[in-house]
Design an enzyme around this catalytic site. Structure first.
Site, short mmCIF file in Angstrom:
data_model
loop_
_atom_site.label_atom_id
_atom_site.label_comp_id
_atom_site.label_asym_id
_atom_site.label_seq_id
_atom_site.Cartn_x
_atom_site.Cartn_y
_atom_site.Cartn_z
N ARG B 12 0.84 -1.20 0.00
CA ARG B 12 0.00 0.00 0.00
C ARG B 12 0.88 1.26 0.00
NH1 ARG B 12 -0.63 4.52 2.37
NH2 ARG B 12 -0.57 3.59 4.44
N ASP B 13 1.65 1.47 1.04
CA ASP B 13 2.54 2.64 1.02
C ASP B 13 3.59 2.44 -0.07
OD1 ASP B 13 3.74 5.07 1.78
OD2 ASP B 13 3.32 4.72 3.88
N HIS B 16 3.04 3.80 -3.67
CA HIS B 16 3.51 5.15 -4.04
C HIS B 16 4.83 5.06 -4.80
CE1 HIS B 16 0.62 7.68 -1.96
NE2 HIS B 16 0.75 6.98 -0.86
N HIS B 193 3.60 5.17 12.81
CA HIS B 193 3.96 5.00 11.39
C HIS B 193 5.01 6.07 11.09
CE1 HIS B 193 2.58 4.62 6.95
NE2 HIS B 193 3.43 5.63 6.96
N HIS B 195 8.25 7.80 8.73
CA HIS B 195 8.95 7.91 7.44
C HIS B 195 10.42 8.24 7.69
CE1 HIS B 195 5.98 7.23 4.26
NE2 HIS B 195 5.12 7.48 5.23
N TYR B 284 5.13 19.06 4.31
CA TYR B 284 4.55 17.97 3.51
C TYR B 284 5.13 17.92 2.11
CZ TYR B 284 1.11 15.80 6.40
OH TYR B 284 0.53 15.06 7.38
#
Lengths: 333, 333
Positions: B12-13, B16, B193, B195, B284
């Site tokens: 899913r991630d 990307h 979660h 990054h 972001y």
């Protein structure tokens, strides 16, 4: 404001990632650029240090003298650093470093074998360089032993003492504990050199600074042996966020990494399974090939051998133990 | 023994990182393998969740239903998870998830906009799924606000609440502080979660567990959006070293990552300068292109725009502010 000095090893530890094939011209171009970023020192040459260009470590694209001739004249702001594995590098190499104006002479020995660096440290001091002891351990040794070897290094005259997490094994709290204990035990400043096997090089370098380390080894884009090192540009970003002055121009460092180093990198630094396994187990990379061969011979998973080597805290030079371990594991099955 | 559940987001991630071009067949092969490693749940499909395959996010190689049909039947041990950005995914998508037996329905909203997930959370519960609130922040908001939004999510019926470090901005101590405060403030378990923009995803996930998080999102080889996520195999190795049970077969996870995922990756995960800058600033990734365009127009460094956007704590949807910021910076020069 708290301050930290960055030693840039892109052109020395990074040499491993290029099989020591930087040309002197490439080194000169990169060194001149890195020199403009604010690092305290630049180390360069064969990955295994001065004298490392030999059959057992792989020949470099140039001699130590050729690298010196190319790099020394273009570095104007930072100080020059050299590293020596005592025995591989000798008094001859120390004289060479002195001839080209190196300020720092770093002696790298297994932490448990720091005594073999005594003569080199003393000679570097006699030559007017600042001797630094760089003490790798693959896994981790007890805090009290870490302290003891640190005190030995200080007694020989080391003016900075580095803990080197050679296998990228340490967890940040282990780094913190050891650096804090080292700092308390000696009067000279402490440094840290981390590898990225568990993607903890940045976190460990940060923990080292929090524990009082004043010298941190970094490479642009983490370009270094195995899983690579602490990336200069990320470390500088983290230091800035913590309001710690590491002297670095962040944008310039990013730009140079991308424009000058990236085109010379065979590939981006990637932590592959072998590197993760070595970091997880606390096993030196020199055991990898031996573990794979012994595993094939006795039908056992090389990873179980690596794990056992880590548990036994074996050090470089003991690679033949892989055969015993493989045999024992095969018997157990 | 302390336990942690791993949600595997490789499919899913990681979508990307493949521009959502996994085929259903590729997903099925990978899901079946991942299912054998011991992860608690598997999430899959378009990177932006169910309903995400559209003009604004990019079309996926297949529809949500096609991915469901391929993956749901092969997952036998783990539970199925889906994620929805409320508004992008609607009641239609929740019914689809239910139809294929998803156990977890995760609703992802900016932490400051958790209220828009209320209806989705309630509907997921009515349908018999376990609703999870996943709350991203690019930079970081004060602890007291983090707590307030966590309590709101609990009041809507969320049965697990995740903090999502969307920009890879958090330092481990910031993660620890927030997770500990969230845990104290609500009765439901907490997840994290991370990054990897500052190569701190592993350290942050570890800090989250130390602060009491019981759910951690991981991807094989960190394969995910931007700088990527916390790599499953490294996280599992670190948990094992800490004697925390995350249910994972480490060797199998490593093997699957290498044999099944690696050949499908366009390249190894690499933290490039743009990602470092976003993580450093707490901005972001959606602002990146806008900052670059505005920078070119007004002759200012896009990185200064990104830094200012982070300082102002702008959230997705406010990208036009880049023009104002660029103009102001140009005036200052």
């Amino acid at each position: 404001m708290k301050k930290v000095k960055i030693f840039d090893l892109t052109l020395r530890d990074g040499s491993h990632a290029k099989s020591h094939q930087f040309t002197p011209e490439q080194m000169a171009v990169l060194a001149e650029q890195i020199d403009s970023t604010g690092v305290a020192a630049i180390e360069f040459g064969h990955g295994n240090g001065l004298g490392g260009s030999a059959l057992q470590y792989g020949f470099a694209a140039a001699t130590d003298r050729e690298y010196m001739e190319a790099v020394a004249p273009v570095v104007k702001n930072a100080d020059l650093s050299i590293i020596i594995l005592p025995g591989v590098g000798t008094r001859h190499e120390l004289h060479l470093a002195k001839e080209f104006g190196a300020k720092y002479a770093r002696m790298c020995t297994q932490i448990t074998e720091v005594d073999i660096a005594e003569q080199h440290i003393k000679m570097a001091k006699q030559l007017g360089m600042i001797p630094i002891a760089v003490l790798p351990c693959a896994g981790i040794i007890p805090v009290k032993d870490t302290v003891r070897y640190t005190q030995m290094a200080e007694s020989y005259g080391a003016e900075v003492i580095y803990l080197l997490d050679g296998g990228g094994y340490q967890l940040p709290e282990q780094t913190y504990e050891r650096i804090a204990a080292m700092k308390k035990a000696v009067d000279v400043p402490i440094g840290f050199h981390g590898h990225n096997n568990l993607q903890l090089a940045v976190a460990n370098s940060k923990a080292a600074v929090e524990a009082g380390a004043e010298y941190i080894d970094c490479c642009l884009k983490g370009f270094g042996a195995g899983a690579g090192n602490c990336p200069t540009e990320i470390f500088a970003a983290v230091m800035d966020r913590m309001e710690i002055d590491c002297g670095i121009d962040l944008y310039k460092t990013m730009d140079i990494a991308e424009q000058y180093l990236r085109p010379l990198m065979p590939r981006a630094m990637e932590v592959d399974n072998d590197r993760i396994m070595l970091g997880y187990a606390g096993c030196y990379s020199s055991f990898l090939l031996f573990a794979q061969r012994a595993g094939a011979r006795y039908g056992v998973d090389p990873r179980d051998i690596i794990k056992e080597i880590g548990r036994r805290q074996c050090t470089e030079g003991q690679e033949d133990i892989c055969i015993d371990v493989a045999y024992a594991l095969a018997q157990k099955k």
